[in-house]
Design a protein around this motif. Structure first.
Motif, PDB file in Angstrom:
ATOM      1  N   ALA A 117       0.752  -1.130  -0.255  1.00  0.00           N
ATOM      2  CA  ALA A 117      -0.015  -0.100  -0.120  1.00  0.00           C
ATOM      3  C   ALA A 117       0.848   1.293   0.256  1.00  0.00           C
ATOM      4  N   GLU A 118       0.392   2.213  -0.625  1.00  0.00           N
ATOM      5  CA  GLU A 118       1.079   3.619  -0.728  1.00  0.00           C
ATOM      6  C   GLU A 118       0.864   4.239   0.648  1.00  0.00           C
ATOM      7  N   GLY A 119       2.112   4.741   1.054  1.00  0.00           N
ATOM      8  CA  GLY A 119       1.925   5.261   2.534  1.00  0.00           C
ATOM      9  C   GLY A 119       2.785   4.778   3.626  1.00  0.00           C
ATOM     10  N   HIS A 120       2.884   5.233   4.873  1.00  0.00           N
ATOM     11  CA  HIS A 120       3.476   4.682   5.912  1.00  0.00           C
ATOM     12  C   HIS A 120       2.405   4.543   7.182  1.00  0.00           C
ATOM     13  N   LEU A 121       2.791   3.445   7.982  1.00  0.00           N
ATOM     14  CA  LEU A 121       1.843   2.940   9.145  1.00  0.00           C
ATOM     15  C   LEU A 121       1.471   4.042  10.022  1.00  0.00           C
ATOM     16  N   THR A 122       2.254   5.194  10.110  1.00  0.00           N
ATOM     17  CA  THR A 122       1.959   6.180  11.021  1.00  0.00           C
ATOM     18  C   THR A 122       1.270   7.187  10.363  1.00  0.00           C
ATOM     19  N   ASP A 123       0.882   7.205   9.072  1.00  0.00           N
ATOM     20  CA  ASP A 123      -0.287   8.076   8.218  1.00  0.00           C
ATOM     21  C   ASP A 123      -1.594   7.359   8.801  1.00  0.00           C
ATOM     22  N   ARG A 124      -2.122   8.294   9.342  1.00  0.00           N
ATOM     23  CA  ARG A 124      -3.691   7.929   9.803  1.00  0.00           C
ATOM     24  C   ARG A 124      -4.471   6.987   8.773  1.00  0.00           C
ATOM     25  N   ARG A 125      -4.503   7.177   7.542  1.00  0.00           N
ATOM     26  CA  ARG A 125      -5.424   6.791   6.545  1.00  0.00           C
ATOM     27  C   ARG A 125      -4.668   5.378   6.499  1.00  0.00           C
ATOM     28  N   VAL A 126      -3.364   4.995   6.474  1.00  0.00           N
ATOM     29  CA  VAL A 126      -2.814   3.633   6.532  1.00  0.00           C
ATOM     30  C   VAL A 126      -3.141   2.849   7.785  1.00  0.00           C
ATOM     31  N   GLY A 127      -2.677   3.424   8.851  1.00  0.00           N
ATOM     32  CA  GLY A 127      -2.906   2.729  10.335  1.00  0.00           C
ATOM     33  C   GLY A 127      -4.245   2.484  10.495  1.00  0.00           C
ATOM     34  N   GLU A 128      -5.326   3.119  10.052  1.00  0.00           N
ATOM     35  CA  GLU A 128      -6.689   2.982  10.180  1.00  0.00           C
ATOM     36  C   GLU A 128      -7.303   1.986   9.227  1.00  0.00           C
ATOM     37  N   ALA A 129      -6.639   1.902   8.100  1.00  0.00           N
ATOM     38  CA  ALA A 129      -7.011   0.747   7.062  1.00  0.00           C
ATOM     39  C   ALA A 129      -6.578  -0.580   7.786  1.00  0.00           C
ATOM     40  N   LEU A 130      -5.409  -0.578   8.208  1.00  0.00           N
ATOM     41  CA  LEU A 130      -4.945  -2.066   8.612  1.00  0.00           C
ATOM     42  C   LEU A 130      -5.652  -2.175  10.267  1.00  0.00           C
ATOM     43  N   MET A 131      -5.796  -1.226  10.596  1.00  0.00           N
ATOM     44  CA  MET A 131      -7.029  -1.649  11.713  1.00  0.00           C
ATOM     45  C   MET A 131      -8.186  -2.298  11.448  1.00  0.00           C
ATOM     46  N   GLY A 132      -8.529  -1.650  10.401  1.00  0.00           N
ATOM     47  CA  GLY A 132      -9.860  -2.221   9.692  1.00  0.00           C
ATOM     48  C   GLY A 132      -9.863  -3.683   9.295  1.00  0.00           C
ATOM     49  N   LEU A 133      -8.751  -3.905   8.712  1.00  0.00           N
ATOM     50  CA  LEU A 133      -8.502  -5.319   8.239  1.00  0.00           C
ATOM     51  C   LEU A 133      -8.245  -6.181   9.700  1.00  0.00           C
ATOM     52  N   ARG A 134      -7.468  -5.710  10.591  1.00  0.00           N
ATOM     53  CA  ARG A 134      -7.322  -6.521  11.926  1.00  0.00           C
ATOM     54  C   ARG A 134      -8.728  -6.969  12.449  1.00  0.00           C
ATOM     55  N   ARG A 135      -9.827  -6.164  12.265  1.00  0.00           N
ATOM     56  CA  ARG A 135     -10.939  -6.307  12.863  1.00  0.00           C
ATOM     57  C   ARG A 135     -11.766  -7.189  12.318  1.00  0.00           C
ATOM     58  N   ARG A 136     -11.560  -7.430  10.776  1.00  0.00           N
ATOM     59  CA  ARG A 136     -12.549  -8.256   9.963  1.00  0.00           C
ATOM     60  C   ARG A 136     -11.713  -9.404   9.578  1.00  0.00           C
ATOM     61  N   CYS A 137     -10.409  -9.634   9.796  1.00  0.00           N
ATOM     62  CA  CYS A 137      -9.594 -10.800   9.178  1.00  0.00           C
ATOM     63  C   CYS A 137      -9.477 -11.778  10.245  1.00  0.00           C
ATOM     64  N   LEU A 138      -9.032 -12.950   9.805  1.00  0.00           N
ATOM     65  CA  LEU A 138      -8.556 -14.061  10.664  1.00  0.00           C
ATOM     66  C   LEU A 138      -7.376 -13.743  11.205  1.00  0.00           C
TER      67      LEU A 138
END
Length: 309
Positions: free
Chosen positions: A246-267
């Motif tokens: 993904a484009e961007g860094h984990l500290t970018d809010r948009r990237v961090g929140e996207a991965l948190m969204g995955l973490r909620r939904r994924c195995l």
């Protein structure tokens, strides 16, 4: 040298991986150790015998390097710290005195065959191809007399006592291989503004739209996916995990929140690192997805909770 000063790479000597590793400034102060496979290079890092490993992960002609994608998805976690882009062109390496008409058998890595087959059809239409473990290993086999020619980097010729009979061979213009420097997990370096974030995620269950739901975690936050590939989990037909850049860094809010969204939904979600892009292209940030806009929205919500919205 201590293990921390040792870098492993996909060998043997004379591979494109070695050339990519030697392009890094820090390589001049490291002990560079060739390994027989991607798994061996990464396991040396996992076992504390090396501070880092450089391995190929993606090719502009063939796509993802499955051995690397699979190794990073399983086992003790590792993290990507940087990437290297290397233009790829092949040379036909032969023993001294060999003419083109003498070349009846050729070898090289399977990925090389895809990039030279048109050239072979024109110049060596009757030559027989047999794959080698790597392009450099193919050069070694020519040195030993087991093949007449090998497709490898021109820089490998002196190592194996060979001569380039033809150079700058590539069916696809601007063919490039991407390599990643991998180490044990540690605190992330600060973002540069031109970064990439890699991860692997597993679906919780298979249902219509399951992948779309997860991709929307990126889309609604304006995060551009630069690569997505499915890989079988080995747990049966139809069971896959997904490797993404993904484009961007984990500290970018948009990237961090996207991965948190995955973490909620994924195995499961495996974070593989945020690191500078080799092409130094700055991230494209859509309106409404900057860190400032995320902060302003959070402030608005807090005021609403306090009755001050």
């Amino acid at each position: 040298m201590s293990p921390a000063s040792r870098y492993t790479y996909l060998g043997p000597e004379g591979t494109f991986t070695e050339a990519a590793l030697r392009s890094l400034p820090e390589a001049a102060t490291r002990e560079l150790v060739p390994m027989v496979s991607v798994a061996a290079a990464l396991d040396a890092v996992r076992g504390g015998d090396a501070g880092g490993a450089l391995v190929p992960i993606e090719n502009s002609v063939e796509g993802g390097i499955t051995a690397t994608l699979d190794e990073l998805a399983v086992g003790e976690p590792l993290m990507i710290y940087r990437e290297v882009l290397l233009p790829i062109a092949f040379a036909l390496l032969v023993r001294p005195g060999t003419a083109l008409g003498d070349v009846k058998t050729v070898t090289g890595h399977p990925a090389a065959q895809v990039q030279v087959r048109k050239w072979m059809a024109e110049h060596l239409p009757d030559a027989l191809w047999e794959s080698a473990a790597s392009n450099a290993d193919g050069a070694r086999l020519v040195q030993e007399g087991r093949f007449d020619g090998a497709f490898a980097g021109e820089f490998a010729a002196p190592t194996y006592g060979l001569e380039p009979l033809a150079t700058d061979i590539h069916d696809a213009q601007n063919a490039t291989t991407r390599f990643v420097l991998v180490g044990r997990p540690a605190r992330l370096a600060a973002p540069t503004g031109a970064d990439k974030t890699s991860a692997v995620f597993w679906l919780r269950d298979d249902h219509p739209g399951a992948l779309l739901e997860l991709l929307q975690e990126f889309a609604i936050r304006g995060v551009n996916l630069m690569r997505i590939e499915s890989r079988p989990t080995g747990e049966g037909l139809g069971r896959y995990c997904f490797s993404v850049d993904a484009e961007g860094h984990l500290t970018d809010r948009r990237v961090g929140e996207a991965l948190m969204g995955l973490r909620r939904r994924c195995l499961n979600v495996r974070f593989l690192g945020s690191y500078p892009r080799a092409d130094e292209v700055a991230a494209r940030v859509a309106r409404g997805t900057t860190d400032e806009e995320f902060t302003n929205a959070a402030d608005w919500l807090n005021r609403a909770l306090d009755g001050r919205a």
